[in-house]
Enzyme design. Structure first.
Site, mmCIF file in Angstrom:
data_model
loop_
_atom_site.group_PDB
_atom_site.id
_atom_site.type_symbol
_atom_site.label_atom_id
_atom_site.label_comp_id
_atom_site.label_asym_id
_atom_site.label_seq_id
_atom_site.Cartn_x
_atom_site.Cartn_y
_atom_site.Cartn_z
ATOM 1 N N GLY A 1 0.792 -1.226 0.000
ATOM 2 C CA GLY A 1 0.000 0.000 0.000
ATOM 3 C C GLY A 1 0.821 1.270 0.000
ATOM 4 O O GLY A 1 0.286 2.353 -0.236
ATOM 5 N N CYS B 1 -27.892 -8.959 -15.665
ATOM 6 C CA CYS B 1 -27.357 -8.677 -17.004
ATOM 7 C C CYS B 1 -28.403 -9.057 -18.042
ATOM 8 O O CYS B 1 -28.940 -10.162 -18.015
ATOM 9 C CB CYS B 1 -26.070 -9.469 -17.225
ATOM 10 S SG CYS B 1 -25.470 -9.384 -18.931
ATOM 11 N N CYS C 1 -26.709 -12.110 -20.283
ATOM 12 C CA CYS C 1 -26.423 -13.440 -19.763
ATOM 13 C C CYS C 1 -27.197 -13.749 -18.481
ATOM 14 O O CYS C 1 -27.105 -14.846 -17.942
ATOM 15 C CB CYS C 1 -24.924 -13.621 -19.512
ATOM 16 S SG CYS C 1 -24.355 -12.811 -18.006
ATOM 17 N N CYS D 1 -23.079 -7.067 -18.524
ATOM 18 C CA CYS D 1 -21.854 -7.228 -17.742
ATOM 19 C C CYS D 1 -20.764 -6.302 -18.270
ATOM 20 O O CYS D 1 -20.531 -6.248 -19.481
ATOM 21 C CB CYS D 1 -21.321 -8.657 -17.846
ATOM 22 S SG CYS D 1 -22.384 -9.886 -17.103
ATOM 23 N N CYS E 1 -19.258 -12.436 -19.228
ATOM 24 C CA CYS E 1 -20.566 -12.495 -19.887
ATOM 25 C C CYS E 1 -20.543 -13.550 -21.001
ATOM 26 O O CYS E 1 -21.428 -14.391 -21.101
ATOM 27 C CB CYS E 1 -20.880 -11.117 -20.471
ATOM 28 S SG CYS E 1 -22.612 -10.834 -20.841
#
Lengths: 379, 186, 289
Positions: free
Chosen positions: C29, C237, C240, C262, C268
């Site tokens: 980080g 979605c 899909c 998606c 997807c």
């Protein structure tokens, strides 16, 4: 029924083919050659070399051609090429006193050894469009004088002798390289000068101008502005001495600024310095003013909160390649981020409307219809 | 300079270094993981793995400290020829190579509060490496891992310095593992 | 491209980046300064990610590039081509087949594995930058672990809007120490930052590299009474039918009708290939025809 859009690859290829066609323009007009750009658009070439940090007029001219005259794009091409070049070593510092001056003016002394020489300047031209140029006529030769053999001493050296100007001592240290080490603050003066000489001419000009208008005013006179060719030498370890490897044209500006002093120290003038590749006079003067403004701390001046005194602000925003890239990246797709904000704003609006439910009918029409649409789509 | 200083570098530097770095990165990202590295053959007594870490990461910008057992003319010539790295004392070292007994306790930089990355990376030469011994926990480790460490107390003290501290590669033959400052040893 | 080195960058530059990556992994980080090079693509367009990828790629790698979750976005296409040309690597659109994935603004839906590397393109690496413009000041704040300003900002959101008004680039704390910008991923992706793969972040213009080793603790900042929430459009979605994926919203007709699909196009595609069909989708053979 919906079929997902595809075709990124083909779109790119087609766009680039079109770009090439546009670059050429009307094919019935003669194509520009790189030597034509190098010789006849020399000031553009100089700017690309200065901000591209690469002294090569032919490559700069090629970049200008490839960039369709967009100088920042040309600088970008040069910078990207420059990064890939192997480094054989560093030159010894150039001696501008040894410059064969094409132009040399001083605003502080009417005359001095070496004299004043206007050189090929726009100054005192009346800015009237010259329609003869449209006819592509030959130019009569300008008058020539004998070249000066002796060195041309710096105007500053005369002030120096009298102790009137704050002295600068030579140091043998190698300056840090902004393109090889990350910028760290506070920056040393050599690093600041490096950043300014590569910086965007317009940005440096604006910063310099702001000091003249009172944002950390430092009362600059151009002690000397000189433009000309200087030899570049490099130490060859195998030989044990430096040899000349070429010549470059540079513009150098030294300003003399109002003095500092104290009860214990008599007052002295102070300096600003600008040095830029090529004939780049506006840039060199601007650079000297900004350099001087950034020196407030070492010269014991007050921080007036002026933009040109703020080293972090100036150094982080002077580079036009960094600036243009980041500025223009906002045209790239941000569907995902925008979508996350859409969800959030809809949610916040729903909650706000639920809290003020009786008044929802009086809410503004566009907002109402948007959420209506969204509801439909969601169903 | 001995003629054999000229050999034993990466035959194809861009590719060999890319392969070596992948392993080096994986062991630093997953303390306890042991990887085999190839592509370079340094002069004895430098282990192959230590030599390859130097080849992969060192250049004129990284001062290297050699502990007495590794400080031979042959090793110096080899490092100079292949990396150009200057040699330094412990206090200026970006990388240091030696056995744990030699390196432990030397005044290596541990970074500063504003730049904790400015700390030395030690390359600790070991007789062998195995997934036995000390228990490791921390970033890069799913639950816990084990690694043969020369000791535990010094590494525990180092972890307490976080975010400052030293980072370590452990090398033996052609094997390399790592112990960054984040790893808690027990 | 025989004039250029493998993966474009010269070896000395790669070594400098590799050293920064290792220190980044050792201090999760923390933003390691590195001497970013000028790349043949604009700053802000992935130069940091590209330099990190160039420093980690091997010729045997299979490389995937996504922008907004999609492989076919123009900038993703451009970066993928760059490495095809300069590193000769194989490329793929399949998340599972990729060994190195460079991304802008998304984490793939599919879980990543230990043998995978995820490289993020980062525009502004400093999570405190919009609260404190000075680098000198923010560096000091990180060194003192002084993150009060960030909490004040989030809390002001709550008092003004009743919720934290940060929807992407949502700040996280890594291993209990450094507050980190996860790059402008939607906050929906934040929980995925704790993963098995190595995560590397490159910010070219701002000259910073940072990293999150596998299985590191990554916590999205929040308050006890306003816990972090990974949200997405409340919709499956349309192609899909997935209910667990992050969605793009498309305007599909002149009346402003919407369609959701998606954002992760590979996810997807994989679902559709497995026979899932959304409300406005068609079985995959028809689409291909």
């Amino acid at each position: 029924m919906y079929v997902a859009v595809k075709g990124g690859e083909r779109a790119i290829d087609n766009a680039h083919a079109w770009l090439a066609e546009e670059r050429r323009g009307d094919a019935s007009v003669d194509e520009l050659s790189v030597p034509q750009i190098r010789e006849q658009l020399k000031l553009a070439v100089n700017r690309v070399m200065a901000e591209g940090s690469l002294y090569d007029p032919d490559l700069a001219a090629l970049a200008i051609k490839q960039a369709r005259g967009d100088l920042i794009e040309a600088i970008f091409l040069i910078r990207a090429y420059r990064t890939t070049l192997p480094r054989f070593g560093g030159s010894v510092p150039i001696e501008t006193e040894a410059m064969a001056c094409d132009r040399r003016v001083s605003a502080t002394f009417k005359d001095a050894p070496g004299g004043q020489m206007l050189g090929p300047t726009f100054d005192y031209t009346h800015r009237l469009l010259d329609f003869k140029l449209a006819a592509e006529g030959d130019v009569p030769a300008a008058e020539e004088a004998e070249a000066r053999d002796a060195q041309t001493p710096h105007i500053m050296s005369f002030l120096d002798r009298e102790g009137l100007i704050q002295p600068e001592t030579d140091s043998d240290t190698t300056p840090p390289d902004l393109t090889r080490t990350p910028l760290e603050l506070p920056a040393t003066r050599d690093l600041r000068l490096q950043s300014l000489t590569r910086g965007d001419e317009g940005f440096i000009l604006g910063m310099a101008y702001s000091t003249q208008r009172g944002y950390a005013r430092n009362h600059a006179f151009v002690a000397e502005l000189r433009i000309g060719v200087v030899p570049v030498e490099m130490d060859i370890p195998e030989l044990g001495f430096a040899i000349e490897i070429g010549e470059i044209e540079v513009t150098e500006c030294e300003t003399v600024n109002q003095f500092q002093g104290s009860k214990t120290q008599p007052p002295q003038f102070t300096r600003g310095y600008g040095l830029v590749f090529g004939m780049s006079e506006r840039k060199a003067i601007s650079m000297a003013l900004v350099d001087r403004a950034l020196r407030w701390k070492e010269l014991g001046e007050d921080n007036l909160g002026a933009p040109a005194q703020d080293e972090e602000f100036v150094l982080y925003h002077a580079d036009n390649i960094q600036a243009t890239g980041f500025l223009e990246h906002i045209k790239l797709p941000h569907y995902v981020d925008f979508q996350s904000e859409l969800e959030l704003i809809r949610k916040l609006r729903r909650e706000a409307q639920a809290n003020t439910a009786p008044q929802t009918d009086t809410s503004d029409a566009s907002g109402g219809s948007l959420s209506g649409k969204m509801k439909e789509a969601a169903e | 300079m001995q003629a054999d200083a000229l050999s034993g570098g990466f035959a194809n530097a861009p590719i060999d270094a890319a392969h070596a770095f992948r392993h080096i990165m994986q062991v630093m990202a997953q303390p306890g993981r042991i990887e085999t590295v190839t592509g370079g053959t340094p002069p004895a007594p430098l282990s192959q793995a230590a030599g390859i870490v130097l080849l992969t990461l060192c250049d004129p910008e990284t001062p290297v400290f050699l502990a007495p057992s590794r400080d031979t003319q042959a090793v110096r010539d080899w490092i100079t020829f292949h990396t150009g790295a200057p040699f330094s004392g412990a206090a200026e070292a970006a990388f240091a190579v030696g056995t744990w007994d030699e390196l432990s306790g030397l005044p290596f930089p541990i970074g500063t509060a504003e730049y904790p990355d400015r700390s030395t990376t030690l390359i600790v030469e070991c007789d062998a490496l195995s997934n036995t011994g000390a228990t490791l926990r921390g970033p890069g480790i799913k639950d816990s891992a084990t690694l043969s460490l020369p000791e535990t107390a010094a590494f525990q003290a180092n972890a307490k310095l976080f975010p400052l501290g030293l980072d370590h590669f452990l090398t033996a033959g052609d094997q390399v593992a790592a112990l960054p400052r984040t790893t808690k040893v027990s | 491209m025989t004039d250029y080195n493998f993966a474009y960058l010269d070896e000395q530059t790669k070594r400098m980046i590799r050293r920064a990556i290792l220190k980044g992994l050792a201090i999760p980080g923390y933003q390691v300064p590195f001497a970013s090079r000028e790349m043949p693509m604009p700053y802000g367009w992935g130069t940091g990610g590209v330099q990190v990828s160039a420093a980690v790629l091997m010729p045997e790698d299979t490389f995937k590039v996504i922008d907004q979750g999609a492989d076919d976005t123009t900038n993703a296409v451009s970066i993928r081509r760059f490495f095809q040309k300069t590193a000769g690597v194989a490329v793929t659109e399949a998340t599972a087949k990729a060994s190195v994935i460079q991304t802008r603004h998304r984490i793939p839906e599919e879980d990543l594995r230990e043998d995978q590397i995820l490289v993020y393109q980062v525009p502004i690496p400093e999570p405190l930058r919009f609260l404190e413009p000075s680098e000198v000041e923010t560096r000091k704040m990180h060194s003192l672990e002084e993150y009060g300003l960030m909490h004040v900002k989030l809390y002001e959101d709550i008092s003004q809007h009743g919720a934290i008004a940060t929807a992407y680039a949502y700040p996280v704390k890594v291993e209990g120490r450094y507050v980190m910008d996860p790059s402008p991923i939607p906050k929906f992706d934040n929980p995925k930052l704790e993963m098995a793969a190595i995560q590397l972040f490159g910010a070219g213009r701002e000259q910073r590299i940072y990293a999150v080793p596998p299985y590191s603790k990554v916590v999205s900042l929040d308050f006890e009474d306003f816990p972090f929430e990974a949200s997405k459009a409340d919709h499956p979605c349309d192609l899909c039918g997935a209910t667990d994926s992050y969605l793009d919203e498309l305007i599909v007709d002149d009346d402003g009708g919407r369609l959701f699909m998606c954002s992760d196009t590979d996810y997807c595609q994989g679902r559709r290939a497995a026979g899932h069909v959304g409300a406005q989708g068609v079985p995959i053979e028809e689409d291909a025809a």
